[in-house]
Write a protein that holds these residues in place. Structure first.
Motif, PDB file in Angstrom:
ATOM      1  N   ASP A 145       0.812  -1.218   0.000  1.00 35.38           N
ATOM      2  CA  ASP A 145       0.000   0.000   0.000  1.00 35.38           C
ATOM      3  C   ASP A 145       0.845   1.268   0.000  1.00 35.38           C
ATOM      4  OD1 ASP A 145       1.083  -0.253   2.477  1.00 35.38           O
ATOM      5  OD2 ASP A 145      -0.805  -0.082   3.593  1.00 35.38           O
ATOM      6  N   GLY A 146       2.168   1.106  -0.167  1.00 35.62           N
ATOM      7  CA  GLY A 146       3.045   2.265  -0.236  1.00 35.62           C
ATOM      8  C   GLY A 146       3.598   2.733   1.090  1.00 35.62           C
ATOM      9  N   THR A 147       3.173   2.138   2.190  1.00 33.39           N
ATOM     10  CA  THR A 147       3.679   2.538   3.502  1.00 33.39           C
ATOM     11  C   THR A 147       5.050   1.922   3.762  1.00 33.39           C
ATOM     12  OG1 THR A 147       2.525   0.686   4.554  1.00 33.39           O
ATOM     13  CG2 THR A 147       1.354   2.795   4.424  1.00 33.39           C
ATOM     14  N   ALA A 148       5.755   2.488   4.731  1.00 30.43           N
ATOM     15  CA  ALA A 148       7.094   2.006   5.067  1.00 30.43           C
ATOM     16  C   ALA A 148       7.012   0.682   5.806  1.00 30.43           C
ATOM     17  CB  ALA A 148       7.823   3.039   5.913  1.00 30.43           C
ATOM     18  N   GLY A 149       7.890  -0.239   5.427  1.00 32.14           N
ATOM     19  CA  GLY A 149       7.923  -1.548   6.061  1.00 32.14           C
ATOM     20  C   GLY A 149       9.135  -1.718   6.945  1.00 32.14           C
ATOM     21  N   ALA A 150       9.707  -2.918   6.931  1.00 37.19           N
ATOM     22  CA  ALA A 150      10.858  -3.225   7.779  1.00 37.19           C
ATOM     23  C   ALA A 150      12.090  -2.446   7.317  1.00 37.19           C
ATOM     24  CB  ALA A 150      11.137  -4.724   7.747  1.00 37.19           C
ATOM     25  N   SER A 151      12.961  -2.158   8.262  1.00 41.86           N
ATOM     26  CA  SER A 151      14.173  -1.404   7.961  1.00 41.86           C
ATOM     27  C   SER A 151      15.149  -2.239   7.138  1.00 41.86           C
ATOM     28  CB  SER A 151      14.844  -0.947   9.258  1.00 41.86           C
ATOM     29  OG  SER A 151      16.077  -0.307   8.988  1.00 41.86           O
ATOM     30  N   LYS A 152      15.832  -1.575   6.202  1.00 46.92           N
ATOM     31  CA  LYS A 152      16.869  -2.219   5.406  1.00 46.92           C
ATOM     32  C   LYS A 152      18.265  -1.811   5.867  1.00 46.92           C
ATOM     33  CE  LYS A 152      15.553  -0.807   1.329  1.00 46.92           C
ATOM     34  NZ  LYS A 152      15.508  -0.692  -0.151  1.00 46.92           N
ATOM     35  N   GLU A 153      18.326  -1.079   6.979  1.00 50.14           N
ATOM     36  CA  GLU A 153      19.609  -0.617   7.485  1.00 50.14           C
ATOM     37  C   GLU A 153      20.397  -1.772   8.101  1.00 50.14           C
ATOM     38  OE1 GLU A 153      20.903   2.345   7.305  1.00 50.14           O
ATOM     39  OE2 GLU A 153      19.209   3.507   6.539  1.00 50.14           O
ATOM     40  N   ARG A 154      21.684  -1.781   7.873  1.00 46.69           N
ATOM     41  CA  ARG A 154      22.553  -2.772   8.494  1.00 46.69           C
ATOM     42  C   ARG A 154      22.873  -2.332   9.923  1.00 46.69           C
ATOM     43  NH1 ARG A 154      28.100  -3.989   5.521  1.00 46.69           N
ATOM     44  NH2 ARG A 154      26.597  -4.772   3.977  1.00 46.69           N
ATOM     45  N   ALA A 155      22.762  -3.261  10.854  1.00 51.71           N
ATOM     46  CA  ALA A 155      23.052  -2.943  12.254  1.00 51.71           C
ATOM     47  C   ALA A 155      24.509  -2.510  12.400  1.00 51.71           C
ATOM     48  CB  ALA A 155      22.765  -4.149  13.137  1.00 51.71           C
ATOM     49  N   ASP A 156      24.721  -1.390  13.074  1.00 47.20           N
ATOM     50  CA  ASP A 156      26.061  -0.841  13.244  1.00 47.20           C
ATOM     51  C   ASP A 156      26.235  -0.460  14.711  1.00 47.20           C
ATOM     52  OD1 ASP A 156      28.506   0.360  13.123  1.00 47.20           O
ATOM     53  OD2 ASP A 156      28.014   1.748  11.502  1.00 47.20           O
ATOM     54  N   GLY A 157      26.988  -1.259  15.438  1.00 45.04           N
ATOM     55  CA  GLY A 157      27.181  -1.010  16.857  1.00 45.04           C
ATOM     56  C   GLY A 157      28.390  -0.154  17.181  1.00 45.04           C
ATOM     57  N   ARG A 158      29.042   0.389  16.158  1.00 44.15           N
ATOM     58  CA  ARG A 158      30.226   1.208  16.405  1.00 44.15           C
ATOM     59  C   ARG A 158      29.858   2.532  17.077  1.00 44.15           C
ATOM     60  NH1 ARG A 158      32.771   1.566  10.537  1.00 44.15           N
ATOM     61  NH2 ARG A 158      30.563   2.014  10.138  1.00 44.15           N
ATOM     62  N   LYS A 159      30.774   3.037  17.873  1.00 40.84           N
ATOM     63  CA  LYS A 159      30.583   4.312  18.546  1.00 40.84           C
ATOM     64  C   LYS A 159      31.678   5.282  18.126  1.00 40.84           C
ATOM     65  CE  LYS A 159      28.302   2.397  22.626  1.00 40.84           C
ATOM     66  NZ  LYS A 159      28.303   2.306  24.115  1.00 40.84           N
ATOM     67  N   VAL A 160      31.327   6.542  18.086  1.00 37.29           N
ATOM     68  CA  VAL A 160      32.301   7.565  17.724  1.00 37.29           C
ATOM     69  C   VAL A 160      33.373   7.633  18.809  1.00 37.29           C
ATOM     70  CG1 VAL A 160      32.651  10.011  17.238  1.00 37.29           C
ATOM     71  CG2 VAL A 160      30.537   8.883  16.519  1.00 37.29           C
ATOM     72  N   PRO A 161      34.646   7.524  18.455  1.00 31.05           N
ATOM     73  CA  PRO A 161      35.694   7.589  19.487  1.00 31.05           C
ATOM     74  C   PRO A 161      35.761   8.973  20.119  1.00 31.05           C
ATOM     75  CG  PRO A 161      36.658   7.610  17.284  1.00 31.05           C
ATOM     76  CD  PRO A 161      35.196   7.321  17.103  1.00 31.05           C
ATOM     77  N   GLY A 162      36.264   9.012  21.333  1.00 36.54           N
ATOM     78  CA  GLY A 162      36.369  10.285  22.033  1.00 36.54           C
ATOM     79  C   GLY A 162      35.113  10.594  22.826  1.00 36.54           C
ATOM     80  N   ASP A 163      35.042  11.814  23.345  1.00 39.92           N
ATOM     81  CA  ASP A 163      33.921  12.198  24.202  1.00 39.92           C
ATOM     82  C   ASP A 163      33.186  13.427  23.684  1.00 39.92           C
ATOM     83  OD1 ASP A 163      35.907  14.032  24.624  1.00 39.92           O
ATOM     84  OD2 ASP A 163      35.804  14.001  26.807  1.00 39.92           O
ATOM     85  N   TYR A 164      33.278  13.685  22.382  1.00 42.58           N
ATOM     86  CA  TYR A 164      32.524  14.799  21.824  1.00 42.58           C
ATOM     87  C   TYR A 164      31.023  14.505  21.828  1.00 42.58           C
ATOM     88  CZ  TYR A 164      36.450  17.605  20.097  1.00 42.58           C
ATOM     89  OH  TYR A 164      37.555  18.411  20.012  1.00 42.58           O
ATOM     90  N   TYR A 165      30.653  13.288  21.463  1.00 40.18           N
ATOM     91  CA  TYR A 165      29.244  12.923  21.324  1.00 40.18           C
ATOM     92  C   TYR A 165      28.684  12.388  22.640  1.00 40.18           C
ATOM     93  CZ  TYR A 165      28.841  13.392  16.241  1.00 40.18           C
ATOM     94  OH  TYR A 165      28.774  13.885  14.964  1.00 40.18           O
ATOM     95  N   LEU A 166      27.510  12.882  23.001  1.00 37.78           N
ATOM     96  CA  LEU A 166      26.770  12.284  24.106  1.00 37.78           C
ATOM     97  C   LEU A 166      26.140  10.982  23.622  1.00 37.78           C
ATOM     98  CD1 LEU A 166      24.890  15.351  25.665  1.00 37.78           C
ATOM     99  CD2 LEU A 166      26.987  14.261  26.478  1.00 37.78           C
ATOM    100  N   SER A 167      26.091   9.998  24.482  1.00 42.32           N
ATOM    101  CA  SER A 167      25.483   8.728  24.100  1.00 42.32           C
ATOM    102  C   SER A 167      23.974   8.893  23.961  1.00 42.32           C
ATOM    103  CB  SER A 167      25.796   7.658  25.146  1.00 42.32           C
ATOM    104  OG  SER A 167      25.152   7.961  26.370  1.00 42.32           O
ATOM    105  N   ARG A 168      23.379   8.036  23.164  1.00 41.85           N
ATOM    106  CA  ARG A 168      21.927   8.089  22.994  1.00 41.85           C
ATOM    107  C   ARG A 168      21.217   7.778  24.307  1.00 41.85           C
ATOM    108  NH1 ARG A 168      20.462   5.480  17.028  1.00 41.85           N
ATOM    109  NH2 ARG A 168      21.865   6.817  15.808  1.00 41.85           N
TER     110      ARG A 168
END
Length: 270
Positions: A145-168
């Motif tokens: 029906d044109g609506t969004a289905g399951a995600s096609k994104e590949r799981a990525d558990g990597r984290k940005v090195p350093g402490d610039y980014y706050l964690s989710r």
């Protein structure tokens, strides 16, 4: 290869090349090319790998093939990881690897104090705001029906090195449900009347029921940035599946107060 070394990949790196596979590599990329792309992408984050590889193909007079982008991506990931490891080792040697060392020394003008320097009324000034120019589309299957289905994104558990980014997790701890729980013990000033302040009706950016509908198609919608008054980056929060929600500002402010103590922030919330 260098004498006495068994690891072929490490020998490539010592010679200034990054291989596209851990063993049996037949394609390598020079460190200089990878560094050019890294710096160029810092200036233009939208510069994707494919157009850069196509430009390299044009320079060398060879036809572009899709697998070349994959090979470049592999080598570039290894290059970035190598830089992060080298940077971490340098910080350890310089004893700059303690928690929040980078944030406590982000700006010499703001952070460094002279002996017998009189304290300022506002010891630290900063600003923060969100930006939605770094969107990343959430790739999903399409239903009948044109609506969004399951995600096609590949799981990525990597984290940005350093402490610039706050964690989710730290950002989400200031979500709407968590704030409502915190506000249960809050007693407002009896002299303040919300209907008379003239501001609440104009603060549209932070209304979560409005912003949540507009950004559902994106996995990442931008970044929420905090800067000192001299332009040095203090903290970054990744805005995920939403616009500029209240939790990003609360999370950034809470972290700055926890690490730096008393601060004064400027923020255009409207």
């Amino acid at each position: 290869m260098l004498a006495g070394e068994d690891n072929v990949s490490s020998n490539y790196v010592k010679l200034g090349y990054f291989p596209c596979s851990a063993s049996g590599a037949t394609v390598v990329l020079t460190t200089r090319v990878l560094e050019v792309y890294r710096v160029a992408r810092l200036r233009c984050p939208r510069l994707a790998i494919q157009p850069f590889v196509k430009a390299l193909c044009d320079i060398h007079g060879v036809p572009f093939r899709p697998y070349l982008s994959t090979q470049f991506s592999i080598a570039f990931d290894v290059y970035i990881a190598t830089l992060a490891i080298v940077d971490a080792r340098i910080k350890t040697t310089l004893r700059r690897d303690t928690p929040d060392w980078r944030l406590k020394n982000a700006c010499p003008a703001c952070m460094y104090k002279l002996e017998e320097e009189p304290p300022l009324l506002l010891p630290f000034l900063s600003t923060k705001d969100g930006n939605n120019s770094l969107k990343r589309w959430d790739r999903r299957e399409r239903e009948g029906d044109g609506t969004a289905g399951a995600s096609k994104e590949r799981a990525d558990g990597r984290k940005v090195p350093g402490d610039y980014y706050l964690s989710r997790e730290e950002v989400d701890s200031w979500g709407q449900d968590e704030l409502e729980e915190l506000m249960k013990g809050f007693t407002p000033d009896p002299a303040w009347h919300e209907e008379e302040d003239g501001c609440s009706d104009r603060w549209d950016n932070m209304k979560e029921h409005v912003t949540s509908k507009a950004w559902g198609m994106y996995e990442e919608t931008g970044v929420f940035l905090s800067l000192c008054r001299h332009g040095f980056v203090l903290l970054i929060a990744d805005m995920v599946r939403s616009g500029e929600l209240a939790k990003y500002g609360f999370a950034v402010t809470n972290h700055l107060i926890k690490v730096l103590g008393e601060i004064a922030e400027g923020y255009d919330i409207g």
